[in-house]
Write an enzyme that holds these catalytic residues in place. Structure first.
Site, PDB file in Angstrom:
ATOM      1  N   GLU A 228       0.816  -1.199   0.000  1.00  0.00           N
ATOM      2  CA  GLU A 228       0.000   0.000   0.000  1.00  0.00           C
ATOM      3  C   GLU A 228       0.857   1.259   0.000  1.00  0.00           C
ATOM      4  O   GLU A 228       1.967   1.276   0.531  1.00  0.00           O
ATOM      5  CB  GLU A 228      -0.872   0.038   1.268  1.00  0.00           C
ATOM      6  CG  GLU A 228      -1.811  -1.125   1.403  1.00  0.00           C
ATOM      7  CD  GLU A 228      -2.504  -1.158   2.758  1.00  0.00           C
ATOM      8  OE1 GLU A 228      -3.345  -2.041   2.951  1.00  0.00           O
ATOM      9  OE2 GLU A 228      -2.196  -0.304   3.610  1.00  0.00           O
TER      10      GLU A 228
ATOM     11  N   CYS B 266       3.055   8.338   1.420  1.00  0.00           N
ATOM     12  CA  CYS B 266       3.544   7.369   2.406  1.00  0.00           C
ATOM     13  C   CYS B 266       3.756   6.046   1.678  1.00  0.00           C
ATOM     14  O   CYS B 266       2.817   5.495   1.100  1.00  0.00           O
ATOM     15  CB  CYS B 266       2.506   7.231   3.516  1.00  0.00           C
ATOM     16  SG  CYS B 266       2.947   6.050   4.793  1.00  0.00           S
TER      17      CYS B 266
ATOM     18  N   CYS C  34       5.076  -7.133   7.869  1.00  0.00           N
ATOM     19  CA  CYS C  34       6.072  -6.687   8.838  1.00  0.00           C
ATOM     20  C   CYS C  34       6.203  -7.743   9.928  1.00  0.00           C
ATOM     21  O   CYS C  34       5.201  -8.325  10.356  1.00  0.00           O
ATOM     22  CB  CYS C  34       5.662  -5.344   9.448  1.00  0.00           C
ATOM     23  SG  CYS C  34       6.885  -4.644  10.595  1.00  0.00           S
TER      24      CYS C  34
ATOM     25  N   CYS D 245      -0.883  -1.800  14.943  1.00  0.00           N
ATOM     26  CA  CYS D 245      -0.620  -1.697  13.509  1.00  0.00           C
ATOM     27  C   CYS D 245      -1.200  -2.898  12.761  1.00  0.00           C
ATOM     28  O   CYS D 245      -0.890  -4.050  13.089  1.00  0.00           O
ATOM     29  CB  CYS D 245       0.891  -1.610  13.279  1.00  0.00           C
ATOM     30  SG  CYS D 245       1.379  -1.564  11.547  1.00  0.00           S
TER      31      CYS D 245
ATOM     32  N   HIS E 253       6.017   5.812  20.759  1.00  0.00           N
ATOM     33  CA  HIS E 253       4.711   5.370  21.237  1.00  0.00           C
ATOM     34  C   HIS E 253       4.639   5.003  22.720  1.00  0.00           C
ATOM     35  O   HIS E 253       3.576   4.659  23.217  1.00  0.00           O
ATOM     36  CB  HIS E 253       4.177   4.200  20.405  1.00  0.00           C
ATOM     37  CG  HIS E 253       4.297   4.428  18.937  1.00  0.00           C
ATOM     38  ND1 HIS E 253       3.734   5.538  18.316  1.00  0.00           N
ATOM     39  CD2 HIS E 253       4.947   3.745  17.947  1.00  0.00           C
ATOM     40  CE1 HIS E 253       4.016   5.505  17.020  1.00  0.00           C
ATOM     41  NE2 HIS E 253       4.753   4.443  16.781  1.00  0.00           N
TER      42      HIS E 253
ATOM     43  N   CYS F  68      -2.226   1.976   8.237  1.00  0.00           N
ATOM     44  CA  CYS F  68      -1.148   1.212   7.607  1.00  0.00           C
ATOM     45  C   CYS F  68      -1.479  -0.274   7.564  1.00  0.00           C
ATOM     46  O   CYS F  68      -1.676  -0.910   8.596  1.00  0.00           O
ATOM     47  CB  CYS F  68       0.154   1.441   8.390  1.00  0.00           C
ATOM     48  SG  CYS F  68       1.544   0.524   7.750  1.00  0.00           S
TER      49      CYS F  68
END
Length: 355
Positions: A94, A107, A114, A121, A219, A332
């Site tokens: 994406e 982006c 991942c 996420c 975070h 994301c």
């Protein structure tokens, strides 16, 4: 066959010059061909009508141009656009275009999936599939220009699917492709790499002379809370990452997604300020996008504002970013995960009907 789009522009120029010389072509041909890679891209060599037909035919055989296929395109009411690009092996990644005034920020992704498993996420929930090549990274920008030259991004951020510093060789080449005058020509200060803090990759990134910007996906202000949200904390400890950022010698942005009841207390803002002040860091406060983690809740707006004010009173520059694309799958990895879930459901239904 050579993949010119995975090479840096100087390396692509050298490869083309050698090939043209071996064919006995005039030297000026290289200056006609190189701009067609990135500056004025063509979808196929047939589109380079300034070249003889025979040369275009031979270029297609020697240097086929990698293409991504647009699988899904969504546009939000706020102007945000999401693109799901299909790769040659059936995988998909994406990218998200965020227009704001004269700025168009794209982006982009660096991996399919991942491996890091951050709890907020959607990409982390997918797991890791494979690294992207330098061509596949750069092609997310190239395809956008081919789709509509008016969408050419002014800024690029490596904040899409994947951890860029776990795919450093391809990202290293892609940074040059994005920045080089014979590439996409985007200024280094308009290119940002976001990382959770992969220490060996940070060392490699620090060797680049260009002033690329760096964002740390933070975070949490303490190692214990960060470990609960981001398993990578077990391998690359927050104090070690912060030390590496101090040695980097450039201003860093700290990315902080605010999750209701998890990391948004005012005391946690005080702890965050203690980390940010020695770095002279800008803190980007990001409301949790509900599509990224359906089991987590965004912080209430009043709490987000209070958190930001607390940082500012502690001498830290903090910026509250808007959640973009709330009416589309803009988190994301969200679009890829949703489409994959739909396909799995369909396959299950088909299987049930057979049974």
């Amino acid at each position: 066959m050579t993949d010119l789009l995975s090479l840096t522009p100087p390396a692509a120029r050298a490869a083309l010059a050698a090939w043209l010389a071996a064919r006995g072509e005039p030297a000026y041909r290289v200056n006609q061909i190189v701009p067609r890679l990135w500056q004025r891209p063509v979808g196929s060599w047939d589109g380079a009508s300034e070249l003889p037909a025979a040369l275009r035919h031979d270029l297609a055989a020697a240097f086929p141009l990698l293409r991504l296929t647009l699988g899904t395109h969504q546009q939000s009411r706020d102007g945000t656009e999401k693109f799901l690009w299909k790769l040659s092996d059936g995988e998909a990644v994406e990218s998200v275009l965020i227009p704001e005034g004269k700025r168009r920020t794209l982006c982009i992704s660096s991996q399919v999936g991942c491996a890091l498993g951050c709890v907020f996420c959607a990409t982390g929930r997918m797991g890791f599939r494979r690294n992207l090549s330098g061509a596949e990274i750069g092609a997310q920008v190239r395809e956008l220009v081919l789709l509509d030259p008016a969408k050419r991004p002014t800024n690029v951020v490596f904040m899409g699917m994947g951890e860029p510093l776990l795919n450093w060789p391809a990202v290293d080449a892609a940074l040059t492709i994005l920045n080089d005058a014979e590439g996409l020509g985007i200024g280094a200060r308009h290119i940002t790499l976001s990382t959770v803090g992969i220490l060996p990759g940070l060392e490699q990134f620090a060797k680049r002379p260009e002033q690329f910007r760096l964002a740390l996906s933070l975070h949490a202000p303490t190692p214990s809370l960060r470990h609960a949200l981001m398993p990578i904390e077990k391998k690359y400890r927050l104090p070690d990452v912060l030390d590496a950022l101090k040695r980097l010698g450039r201003r860093v942005t700290l990315e902080y997604v605010l999750i209701g009841g998890r990391n948004d207390a005012l005391e946690q803002a005080d702890e965050l300020a203690k980390l940010a002040r020695p770095l002279g860091a800008l803190v980007n406060l990001l409301p949790l996008h509900p599509g990224g983690a359906p089991d987590l809740a965004p912080s209430p707006r009043a709490q987000i504002l209070a958190f930001g004010r607390r940082l500012q009173s502690g001498g830290v520059e903090a910026v509250l970013r808007k959640s973009r694309g709330l009416d589309i799958s803009a988190a994301c990895g969200q679009l890829r995960v949703e489409l994959e879930a739909r396909r799995s459901k369909v396959r299950a239904q088909e299987h049930a009907s057979v049974e």
